[in-house]
Design an enzyme around this catalytic site. Structure first.
Site, mmCIF file in Angstrom:
data_model
loop_
_atom_site.group_PDB
_atom_site.id
_atom_site.type_symbol
_atom_site.label_atom_id
_atom_site.label_comp_id
_atom_site.label_asym_id
_atom_site.label_seq_id
_atom_site.Cartn_x
_atom_site.Cartn_y
_atom_site.Cartn_z
ATOM 1 N N ASP B 195 0.724 -0.782 -0.227
ATOM 2 C CA ASP B 195 0.560 -0.450 -0.032
ATOM 3 C C ASP B 195 0.741 1.340 -0.126
ATOM 4 O OD1 ASP B 195 -1.608 2.384 0.452
ATOM 5 O OD2 ASP B 195 -1.959 0.974 2.507
ATOM 6 N N GLN B 198 0.378 6.465 0.975
ATOM 7 C CA GLN B 198 0.993 7.766 1.394
ATOM 8 C C GLN B 198 2.943 7.357 1.024
ATOM 9 O OE1 GLN B 198 0.337 9.985 3.889
ATOM 10 N NE2 GLN B 198 -2.074 9.118 3.929
ATOM 11 N N LYS B 221 -3.402 12.200 -3.488
ATOM 12 C CA LYS B 221 -1.976 12.286 -2.554
ATOM 13 C C LYS B 221 -0.904 12.576 -2.856
ATOM 14 C CE LYS B 221 -4.599 8.759 0.666
ATOM 15 N NZ LYS B 221 -4.821 9.352 1.823
ATOM 16 N N CYS B 359 -8.894 5.748 9.730
ATOM 17 C CA CYS B 359 -9.582 4.782 9.225
ATOM 18 C C CYS B 359 -8.303 3.530 9.750
ATOM 19 C CB CYS B 359 -8.715 4.956 7.655
ATOM 20 S SG CYS B 359 -10.205 5.771 7.565
HETATM 21 C C1 LIG Z 1 -1.694 4.381 3.760
HETATM 22 C C2 LIG Z 1 -2.891 4.999 3.261
HETATM 23 N N1 LIG Z 1 -3.441 3.042 2.495
HETATM 24 C C3 LIG Z 1 -4.775 3.292 1.686
HETATM 25 C C4 LIG Z 1 -5.484 5.118 2.007
HETATM 26 C C5 LIG Z 1 -6.835 5.104 1.080
HETATM 27 O O1 LIG Z 1 -6.494 5.909 0.201
HETATM 28 P P1 LIG Z 1 -7.464 6.462 -0.890
HETATM 29 O O2 LIG Z 1 -8.771 6.427 0.042
HETATM 30 O O3 LIG Z 1 -7.362 6.707 -1.810
HETATM 31 O O4 LIG Z 1 -8.074 5.100 -1.555
HETATM 32 C C6 LIG Z 1 -4.737 5.554 2.136
HETATM 33 C C7 LIG Z 1 -5.592 7.350 2.611
HETATM 34 O O5 LIG Z 1 -6.246 7.033 3.296
HETATM 35 C C8 LIG Z 1 -3.863 5.863 3.068
HETATM 36 O O6 LIG Z 1 -2.768 6.620 4.116
#
Ligand SMILES: Cc1ncc(COP(=O)(O)O)c(C=O)c1O
Lengths: 121, 403
Positions: B195, B198, B221, B359
């Protein structure tokens, strides 16, 4: 109504809680929880013949959630359970005298929702 | 680099046109004018559907879309744009990874991930494990917010089929030792899913070097538009896997009794994609490359150090995630003051920060908290933003502390 959710009156209530303790003869208790932010309010209530004789709360969370619980306890004491069941969020906002932003409304609602759960149980 | 940071801030119109002190870039970054212009230009002068038109307007749009994929591939050092699938966001990319790997799992197999994951890199694996009756092992995080590597090694075994982890934590800011994790996971024969939400646009990312199988991130982001994400998948897997979505664009031949998949990466992009988004992401990548990702990394580290030093002086602030390998994200609590009150009160001074569980509820609870305040900085922030934050934080503490 005041746009300032943190005006002096609210801060004074926060710093001098009158109902934040546990009553030992509670006939009803109920814990409300806001999963999204972790706010928690537990209400203790002693009722006789459908009238709230005594009420208190414990809890942890943001200032608005705790002040709301404090003020709802002050309001509910001596009232009929039925009256609380029918209480509307607007009444609580009137008592608090503030206009929260939409995301903070749920902080204020927590104590009311919790108290209503008790009175309908 | 012949531009200074004060001028770079001016590239972001929202920071000039409003009085906001924007300290929530980990949620979404602001957009430079060049990205906004790319969207306007596309809809004003270049709009046509791609792949299908014989006319030049469509051919031009197709070329722009492919150029975006090529730029994305080279930005993360993928060997070819055939590996680059555009999605809606990182979340969709991670869900697709889990769905594509479903057939690789057998009952009793294991998935290894960490406690620090965003829900987007948690729930897809929890659901997959439920469906396939697999076990998930969660590697813990130590006091300074780093993955416990010994525990990680010990959590792998012959049944481990998938290792999924974040490149950078959105709460702790920790930059995970991705090379080591990938090497260890590969030696164990597991698929690697990263993932990178960030990381991309903050630090150099090199999927070729990591030799990972999946790498997901979000355009919004990294100065790009919302509504667009990227999923890198190793080309050999893409040949082998069936797609998830079926329809137009993903097929090269259709008869009523058969169809043939289109070439990569189109096989995995059914339907009309977010063309404007792809083109605007290209503009964002050009912008990032002009500044230089190493310069961005250095700038953010500087801002981080200023913020950390200032916060350290406040005895009533506790910071979470203090690894030396850290991006410009600082999560903290204030004695006796809930993070939602901090965020609401900062908002009155036009300072935007995030508060809550970000989250990443399991992580926040593992830190024995219900809720954290989070400040995240990006290159357009400056010392003045940090000073304003500090003044407001001090006022909040004195206003709300008991008595
Ligand atoms: C570490 C991480 N993974 C996944 C996501 C999910 O990103 P998105 O909401 O653009 O799908 C985020 C966003 O907040 C994040 O910070």
């Amino acid at each position: 109504m005041d746009d300032d959710m943190y005006r002096q009156y609210i801060l004074d209530v926060y710093h001098h809680m009158q109902h934040k303790y546990i009553i030992d003869n509670a006939t009803h208790t109920y814990t409300g929880f806001n999963a999204s932010c972790g706010d928690q309010v537990k209400i203790f209530l002693h009722a006789e013949d459908g009238i709230i004789q005594d009420i208190s709360f414990t809890g942890e969370g943001c200032l608005l959630s705790q002040v709301s619980a404090e003020m709802i306890c002050a309001f509910a004491k001596g009232k009929r359970m039925k009256e609380i069941e029918e209480m509307h969020l607007d009444t609580l906002l009137d008592i608090l005298g503030i206009h929260p932003t939409p995301t903070r409304l749920k902080c204020i609602e927590l104590a009311l929702v919790t108290l209503k759960k008790i009175s309908t149980d | 680099m012949n531009r200074d940071w004060a001028n770079i801030r001016k590239d972001f119109p929202i920071l000039n046109d409003t009085s906001h002190v924007y300290l929530d870039s980990a949620a979404t970054s602001q957009k430079p004018q060049s990205v906004i212009n790319a969207i306007t230009k596309y809809y004003t002068n270049q709009n046509a559907n791609i792949h299908r038109g014989i006319y030049s307007l469509s051919e031009e749009a197709t070329m722009l879309y492919i150029a975006s994929k090529e730029a994305t591939a080279s930005f993360i050092n993928a060997s070819s744009y055939r590996s680059i699938i555009y999605t809606r966001n990182a979340t969709e990319g991670l869900n697709m990874s889990a769905l594509l790997l479903e057939n690789e799992l057998e009952e009793g197999d294991e998935i290894v991930t960490t406690v620090m994951e965003h829900h987007s890199n948690l729930i897809p694996w929890m659901k997959l494990a439920q469906r396939k009756k697999c076990k998930i092992t969660y590697v813990k995080v130590n006091e300074i917010g780093e993955i416990d590597m010994e525990e990680f090694k010990n959590s792998l075994n012959s049944k481990t089929k998938i290792v999924a982890f974040s490149h950078i934590s959105n709460v702790l800011g920790t930059i995970n030792p991705i090379d080591d994790i990938c090497q260890i996971a590969k030696r164990n024969g597991a698929y690697i899913v990263i993932d990178g939400a960030q990381a991309v646009g903050h630090i150099p990312v090199d999927v070729g070097k990591y030799d990972c199988d999946f790498y997901a991130f979000s355009s919004h982001k990294m100065f790009g538009p919302t509504g667009l994400g990227v999923l890198y998948i190793k080309e050999e897997l893409l040949d082998r896997f069936d797609p998830i979505f079926y329809g137009g664009e993903m097929v090269s031949h259709v008869a009523l009794d058969e169809f043939k998949y289109n070439e990569l990466p189109w096989k995995f992009e059914a339907g009309t994609p977010h063309i404007a988004g792809g083109i605007a992401l290209h503009a964002a990548i050009i912008y990032l490359q002009e500044i230089g990702i190493e310069n961005i990394e250095k700038r953010n580290l500087q801002l981080l150090q200023i913020l950390q030093t200032q916060l350290q002086d406040l005895p009533y602030i506790k910071m979470y995630g203090t690894s030396p390998q850290k991006s410009s994200v600082v999560s903290f609590t204030m004695d006796g003051v809930h993070s939602h009150d901090i965020a609401s009160l900062l908002d009155r001074d036009h300072i935007c920060i995030r508060a809550g569980n970000h989250c990443a509820e399991p992580l926040v609870h593992s830190l024995s908290c219900n809720s954290l305040a989070r400040v995240s900085l990006h290159i357009y922030n400056n010392e003045e933003d940090i000073q304003k934050l500090l003044i407001s934080l001090k006022n909040i503490y004195h206003k709300l502390k008991n008595g």
